[in-house]
Design a protein around this motif. Structure first.
Motif, PDB file in Angstrom:
ATOM      1  N   LEU A 279      -6.896  -1.494  -7.965  1.00 25.31           N
ATOM      2  CA  LEU A 279      -6.320  -0.361  -7.239  1.00 25.31           C
ATOM      3  C   LEU A 279      -5.532   0.535  -8.202  1.00 25.31           C
ATOM      4  N   ALA A 280      -4.868  -0.067  -9.182  1.00 28.44           N
ATOM      5  CA  ALA A 280      -4.073   0.695 -10.148  1.00 28.44           C
ATOM      6  C   ALA A 280      -4.945   1.628 -10.986  1.00 28.44           C
ATOM      7  N   ASP A 281      -6.214   1.266 -11.232  1.00 32.31           N
ATOM      8  CA  ASP A 281      -7.106   2.158 -11.984  1.00 32.31           C
ATOM      9  C   ASP A 281      -7.278   3.492 -11.265  1.00 32.31           C
ATOM     10  N   TRP A 282      -7.202   3.484  -9.950  1.00 34.54           N
ATOM     11  CA  TRP A 282      -7.434   4.688  -9.159  1.00 34.54           C
ATOM     12  C   TRP A 282      -6.156   5.353  -8.687  1.00 34.54           C
ATOM     13  N   THR A 283      -5.025   4.670  -8.806  1.00 36.30           N
ATOM     14  CA  THR A 283      -3.776   5.224  -8.261  1.00 36.30           C
ATOM     15  C   THR A 283      -2.687   5.414  -9.302  1.00 36.30           C
ATOM     16  N   GLY A 284      -2.948   5.066 -10.540  1.00 40.24           N
ATOM     17  CA  GLY A 284      -1.936   5.202 -11.582  1.00 40.24           C
ATOM     18  C   GLY A 284      -1.169   3.909 -11.773  1.00 40.24           C
ATOM     19  N   SER A 285      -0.357   3.876 -12.814  1.00 38.59           N
ATOM     20  CA  SER A 285       0.333   2.635 -13.164  1.00 38.59           C
ATOM     21  C   SER A 285       1.841   2.717 -12.980  1.00 38.59           C
ATOM     22  N   ASP A 286       2.317   3.647 -12.151  1.00 40.22           N
ATOM     23  CA  ASP A 286       3.756   3.825 -11.969  1.00 40.22           C
ATOM     24  C   ASP A 286       4.321   2.931 -10.869  1.00 40.22           C
ATOM     25  N   TRP A 287       3.595   1.885 -10.463  1.00 42.16           N
ATOM     26  CA  TRP A 287       4.038   1.002  -9.386  1.00 42.16           C
ATOM     27  C   TRP A 287       3.769  -0.449  -9.765  1.00 42.16           C
ATOM     28  N   ASP A 288       4.543  -1.353  -9.168  1.00 43.59           N
ATOM     29  CA  ASP A 288       4.322  -2.777  -9.428  1.00 43.59           C
ATOM     30  C   ASP A 288       3.939  -3.560  -8.177  1.00 43.59           C
ATOM     31  N   SER A 289       4.072  -2.929  -6.997  1.00 45.23           N
ATOM     32  CA  SER A 289       3.592  -3.555  -5.762  1.00 45.23           C
ATOM     33  C   SER A 289       3.235  -2.466  -4.764  1.00 45.23           C
ATOM     34  N   VAL A 290       2.375  -2.856  -3.810  1.00 47.11           N
ATOM     35  CA  VAL A 290       1.944  -1.913  -2.784  1.00 47.11           C
ATOM     36  C   VAL A 290       1.943  -2.628  -1.443  1.00 47.11           C
ATOM     37  N   PHE A 291       2.457  -1.948  -0.430  1.00 42.65           N
ATOM     38  CA  PHE A 291       2.409  -2.429   0.944  1.00 42.65           C
ATOM     39  C   PHE A 291       1.280  -1.667   1.625  1.00 42.65           C
TER      40      PHE A 291
ATOM     41  N   GLN B  38      -7.396  -4.372   3.534  1.00 39.46           N
ATOM     42  CA  GLN B  38      -6.748  -5.449   4.270  1.00 39.46           C
ATOM     43  C   GLN B  38      -5.236  -5.271   4.174  1.00 39.46           C
ATOM     44  N   PRO B  39      -4.535  -5.421   5.298  1.00 38.81           N
ATOM     45  CA  PRO B  39      -3.076  -5.260   5.255  1.00 38.81           C
ATOM     46  C   PRO B  39      -2.426  -6.386   4.458  1.00 38.81           C
ATOM     47  N   GLY B  40      -1.264  -6.065   3.887  1.00 41.39           N
ATOM     48  CA  GLY B  40      -0.508  -7.053   3.133  1.00 41.39           C
ATOM     49  C   GLY B  40       0.289  -6.383   2.033  1.00 41.39           C
ATOM     50  N   ARG B  41       0.889  -7.219   1.205  1.00 38.46           N
ATOM     51  CA  ARG B  41       1.648  -6.734   0.046  1.00 38.46           C
ATOM     52  C   ARG B  41       0.969  -7.299  -1.188  1.00 38.46           C
ATOM     53  N   TYR B  42       0.693  -6.423  -2.140  1.00 39.00           N
ATOM     54  CA  TYR B  42      -0.068  -6.807  -3.322  1.00 39.00           C
ATOM     55  C   TYR B  42       0.623  -6.313  -4.583  1.00 39.00           C
ATOM     56  N   SER B  43       0.313  -6.955  -5.713  1.00 43.12           N
ATOM     57  CA  SER B  43       0.836  -6.500  -7.004  1.00 43.12           C
ATOM     58  C   SER B  43      -0.095  -5.425  -7.562  1.00 43.12           C
ATOM     59  N   ASN B  44       0.295  -4.830  -8.674  1.00 41.26           N
ATOM     60  CA  ASN B  44      -0.545  -3.793  -9.272  1.00 41.26           C
ATOM     61  C   ASN B  44      -1.777  -4.378  -9.967  1.00 41.26           C
ATOM     62  N   ARG B  45      -1.954  -5.678  -9.887  1.00 44.96           N
ATOM     63  CA  ARG B  45      -3.157  -6.327 -10.428  1.00 44.96           C
ATOM     64  C   ARG B  45      -4.225  -6.550  -9.356  1.00 44.96           C
TER      65      ARG B  45
ATOM     66  N   TYR C 188     -22.420  -2.229   1.192  1.00 46.11           N
ATOM     67  CA  TYR C 188     -22.514  -2.064   2.632  1.00 46.11           C
ATOM     68  C   TYR C 188     -23.508  -3.054   3.220  1.00 46.11           C
ATOM     69  N   PRO C 189     -23.251  -3.708   4.313  1.00 46.13           N
ATOM     70  CA  PRO C 189     -22.151  -3.508   5.259  1.00 46.13           C
ATOM     71  C   PRO C 189     -20.936  -4.406   4.994  1.00 46.13           C
ATOM     72  N   ALA C 190     -20.888  -5.035   3.838  1.00 40.19           N
ATOM     73  CA  ALA C 190     -19.756  -5.918   3.537  1.00 40.19           C
ATOM     74  C   ALA C 190     -18.449  -5.140   3.493  1.00 40.19           C
ATOM     75  N   LEU C 191     -17.386  -5.795   3.915  1.00 41.01           N
ATOM     76  CA  LEU C 191     -16.062  -5.164   3.897  1.00 41.01           C
ATOM     77  C   LEU C 191     -15.435  -5.318   2.533  1.00 41.01           C
ATOM     78  N   LEU C 192     -14.474  -4.436   2.233  1.00 42.65           N
ATOM     79  CA  LEU C 192     -13.741  -4.543   0.995  1.00 42.65           C
ATOM     80  C   LEU C 192     -12.820  -5.754   1.046  1.00 42.65           C
ATOM     81  N   GLN C 193     -12.752  -6.478  -0.050  1.00 47.96           N
ATOM     82  CA  GLN C 193     -11.862  -7.628  -0.176  1.00 47.96           C
ATOM     83  C   GLN C 193     -10.795  -7.304  -1.202  1.00 47.96           C
ATOM     84  N   MET C 194      -9.592  -7.799  -0.972  1.00 45.90           N
ATOM     85  CA  MET C 194      -8.498  -7.577  -1.924  1.00 45.90           C
ATOM     86  C   MET C 194      -8.016  -8.938  -2.417  1.00 45.90           C
ATOM     87  N   SER C 195      -7.950  -9.073  -3.742  1.00 42.12           N
ATOM     88  CA  SER C 195      -7.512 -10.348  -4.316  1.00 42.12           C
ATOM     89  C   SER C 195      -6.723 -10.093  -5.589  1.00 42.12           C
ATOM     90  N   GLU C 196      -5.817 -10.995  -5.857  1.00 46.56           N
ATOM     91  CA  GLU C 196      -4.964 -10.876  -7.054  1.00 46.56           C
ATOM     92  C   GLU C 196      -5.581 -11.671  -8.189  1.00 46.56           C
TER      93      GLU C 196
END
Length: 154
Positions: free
Chosen positions: A67-79, A131-138, A146-154
């Motif tokens: 996610l950080a590749d697309w949103t920048g590196s000025d954050w360490d966690s995301v809700f 997926q809802p949750g709190r994640y690190s910048n990693r 498609y049609p698979a859903l996006l998965q988020m993992s650290e």
């Protein structure tokens, strides 16, 4: 100088002193009220169509990205939250003020990026892909396509 002139001079000096003290007190009270009444700085919620497009394309084609590749590196966690969600709920989860409607009703995800516990920015994407949750910048966003859903993992 006569006694009357001396008294008049003393009275004028007292009046000048009283006016100065009153003026300084009024300034001090004004500064205090301004500080006490001002609300903490808030971050405005903004749409991020570029991120929406990248995530939609990832879901269509498959693959993986941080996610950080697309949103920048000025954050360490995301809700991350789904819709609908109240401003009060989001603010209680991130510990800061968000300038947004009372309830986020867009058909998408709300993301609040933090750095050291301080809010950096708040965005939303459409459609609802994450997926809802709190994640690190990693955090990695992955899918087989498609049609698979996006998965988020650290």
């Amino acid at each position: 100088m006569t006694k009357a002139a001396t008294r008049l001079g003393a009275r004028r000096a007292k009046d000048d002193l009283r006016r100065n003290v009153t003026a300084h007190a009024a300034v001090a009270i004004g500064i205090f009220l301004l500080a006490a009444c001002s609300s903490p700085e808030s971050v405005s919620l903004e749409e991020n169509p570029a991120l929406s497009k990248k995530l939609t394309e990832l879901r269509q084609t498959g693959g993986s990205a941080t996610l950080a590749d697309w949103t920048g590196s000025d954050w360490d966690s995301v809700f991350v939250s789904h819709h609908p969600v109240s401003r009060d709920y989001v603010e209680s989860r991130v510990g800061g003020k968000i300038n947004m409607d009372d309830t986020f009703m867009q058909r998408g995800n709300l993301l609040v990026f933090l750095n050291g516990g301080e809010i950096v920015r708040a965005i939303y994407i459409t459609p609802d892909l994450l997926q809802p949750g709190r994640y690190s910048n990693r955090v990695q966003v992955t899918t087989d396509g498609y049609p698979a859903l996006l998965q988020m993992s650290e």
